[in-house]
Motif scaffolding. Sequence first.
Motif, short mmCIF file in Angstrom:
data_model
loop_
_atom_site.label_atom_id
_atom_site.label_comp_id
_atom_site.label_asym_id
_atom_site.label_seq_id
_atom_site.Cartn_x
_atom_site.Cartn_y
_atom_site.Cartn_z
N GLU A 81 -113.52 45.06 14.25
CA GLU A 81 -113.15 44.00 13.31
C GLU A 81 -113.93 42.73 13.60
OE1 GLU A 81 -108.95 43.63 13.70
OE2 GLU A 81 -108.53 45.19 12.22
N LEU A 82 -114.11 42.43 14.88
CA LEU A 82 -114.80 41.20 15.24
C LEU A 82 -116.29 41.29 14.89
CD1 LEU A 82 -114.35 38.47 16.48
CD2 LEU A 82 -114.88 39.41 18.72
N VAL A 83 -116.90 42.47 15.06
CA VAL A 83 -118.31 42.65 14.69
C VAL A 83 -118.51 42.33 13.21
CG1 VAL A 83 -120.12 44.37 14.33
CG2 VAL A 83 -118.87 44.33 16.49
N PHE A 84 -117.66 42.91 12.36
CA PHE A 84 -117.87 42.73 10.92
C PHE A 84 -117.46 41.33 10.45
CE2 PHE A 84 -117.92 47.33 11.38
CZ PHE A 84 -119.06 47.65 10.65
N ALA A 85 -116.48 40.74 11.11
CA ALA A 85 -116.13 39.35 10.78
C ALA A 85 -117.27 38.42 11.15
CB ALA A 85 -114.85 38.94 11.52
N SER A 101 -121.94 36.39 23.46
CA SER A 101 -121.35 35.21 24.09
C SER A 101 -119.89 35.07 23.68
CB SER A 101 -122.13 33.95 23.68
OG SER A 101 -123.43 33.98 24.19
N LEU A 102 -119.60 35.42 22.43
CA LEU A 102 -118.21 35.34 21.96
C LEU A 102 -117.32 36.34 22.70
CD1 LEU A 102 -118.68 35.08 18.08
CD2 LEU A 102 -118.07 33.25 19.66
N VAL A 103 -117.76 37.58 22.72
CA VAL A 103 -116.88 38.61 23.27
C VAL A 103 -116.86 38.61 24.80
CG1 VAL A 103 -117.12 40.08 21.24
CG2 VAL A 103 -118.70 40.36 23.16
N VAL A 144 -125.74 49.27 11.69
CA VAL A 144 -126.53 49.73 12.83
C VAL A 144 -126.02 49.10 14.13
CG1 VAL A 144 -128.84 49.73 13.88
CG2 VAL A 144 -128.58 50.15 11.42
N SER A 145 -125.72 47.82 14.08
CA SER A 145 -125.24 47.14 15.29
C SER A 145 -123.93 47.75 15.77
CB SER A 145 -125.05 45.65 15.01
OG SER A 145 -126.29 45.04 14.69
N ASP A 204 -113.20 33.67 19.55
CA ASP A 204 -112.73 33.30 18.21
C ASP A 204 -113.93 33.23 17.28
OD1 ASP A 204 -111.69 32.20 15.94
OD2 ASP A 204 -110.36 30.83 17.02
N VAL A 205 -113.89 34.01 16.18
CA VAL A 205 -115.00 34.03 15.23
C VAL A 205 -115.26 32.63 14.67
CG1 VAL A 205 -115.81 34.99 13.04
CG2 VAL A 205 -114.56 36.42 14.66
N ARG A 206 -114.24 31.81 14.61
CA ARG A 206 -114.40 30.48 14.04
C ARG A 206 -115.17 29.54 14.95
NH1 ARG A 206 -108.09 29.97 12.91
NH2 ARG A 206 -108.21 30.95 14.97
#
Length: 394
Positions: free
Chosen positions: A139-143, A66-68, A115-116, A76-78
């Motif tokens: 970067e967004l996955v790991f954040a 939904s974010l991406v 894995v993801s 935004d990760v926030r």
Amino acid sequence: MAHRDDPQLRLPGPVVSAIRVELPRIADEVVEQIIAEVPAYEDAFSGPMGETIRTAVQVAHGGFLSLVSGRSGGGDVRTLTRSAVDGAYQLGRGEARSGRSTDALLSAYRIGARVSWREFSEQAVALDLEPRVLVSFAELVFAYIDQLSAASVAGHNDESATAGRVLERLLERVVRLLLAGSPEPTVLAAAERAEWVVPTTLTAIIAPEARVAPLLQTLPRRTLASADVAELDAAALLLVPDAHGRRRAAMVRSVAGQGCVIGPPRPWLEARSSYARALRARALGLEGDTEEHLPRLVLTADPEALADLRERALAPLADLRPATRAKLAETLRAWLLHQGRREEVAAALFVHPQTVRYRVGQLREAYGDRLDDPATVLALTLALGVHAEDASVT
């Protein structure tokens, strides 16, 4: 085109759709890897908790997409979707209730992220996602995983704190029942609720409140502690299990120099007897092992009786001047304790042996033959067994 320092990212629709189709399979892969690599989860997925974790993985993946896809704050990760954060928080609470540590939980998150990302990136590369966008995507996955793991740790900590407070209250109830002398079935039921295995004996320790935490690090794990005992001011009660026999000496050494008063070991249902003795010793200003203070504790058990005995036993000296009477009483006490050995009496009183001889002569003049009477000697020994100021009598 996204830049790696830009926290905003919107993936093309085809990439999002391709990944979304694979979410159930990816979730299963995550679960399988966690089972394979984290021993604490080896049996966890076979019960209801396993389904909860699988659901949490799928919810987390859905929230990320939904974010991406631009459906939740433009990526935004926030601005994580509330369901994903709440799910991670509740997962952490469930893990605490299951007895697993945050180390196991964070290991699972690290595996899930690895894995993801592997599965997501394969889909993205297959659909020709530009390298720079792919970097931002990583970067967004790991954040995102970091945010979810932080929520789970918060849930775990909150649940652990709550469970700790509940357990503390249950254990304090056991202490209250023991001090009240409650019936065995009542105490056993409370102990079972607190998951406290009853010992053979309990030993009471009255300790300064500031020393309770470090003392508990050295005492047996099942030690009960309560800072809510009415008679204790700025002190707490510890009830140490099975510190009798040879174990007592080690326990006494472990609390030495901490300002503690240590009662005797007693059968566990009679713990209040141990506490009562420690409380009496504390009232007399004593510290350490009460077993080392038994004569004084016995002699001061009934202050009024001791005062009467002292008055009767020292009646032959009553008409003397106060200073003379005090010196002779002190000499008589030393003479009795050292069995009439003049040199030892003199050393104990820091006087010359001739002074002792003179004072003993005065005592024989006052008491006459009664100083050789066993009954009189016993009465005087008891009356003078402690100093007058120690017995709180005149």
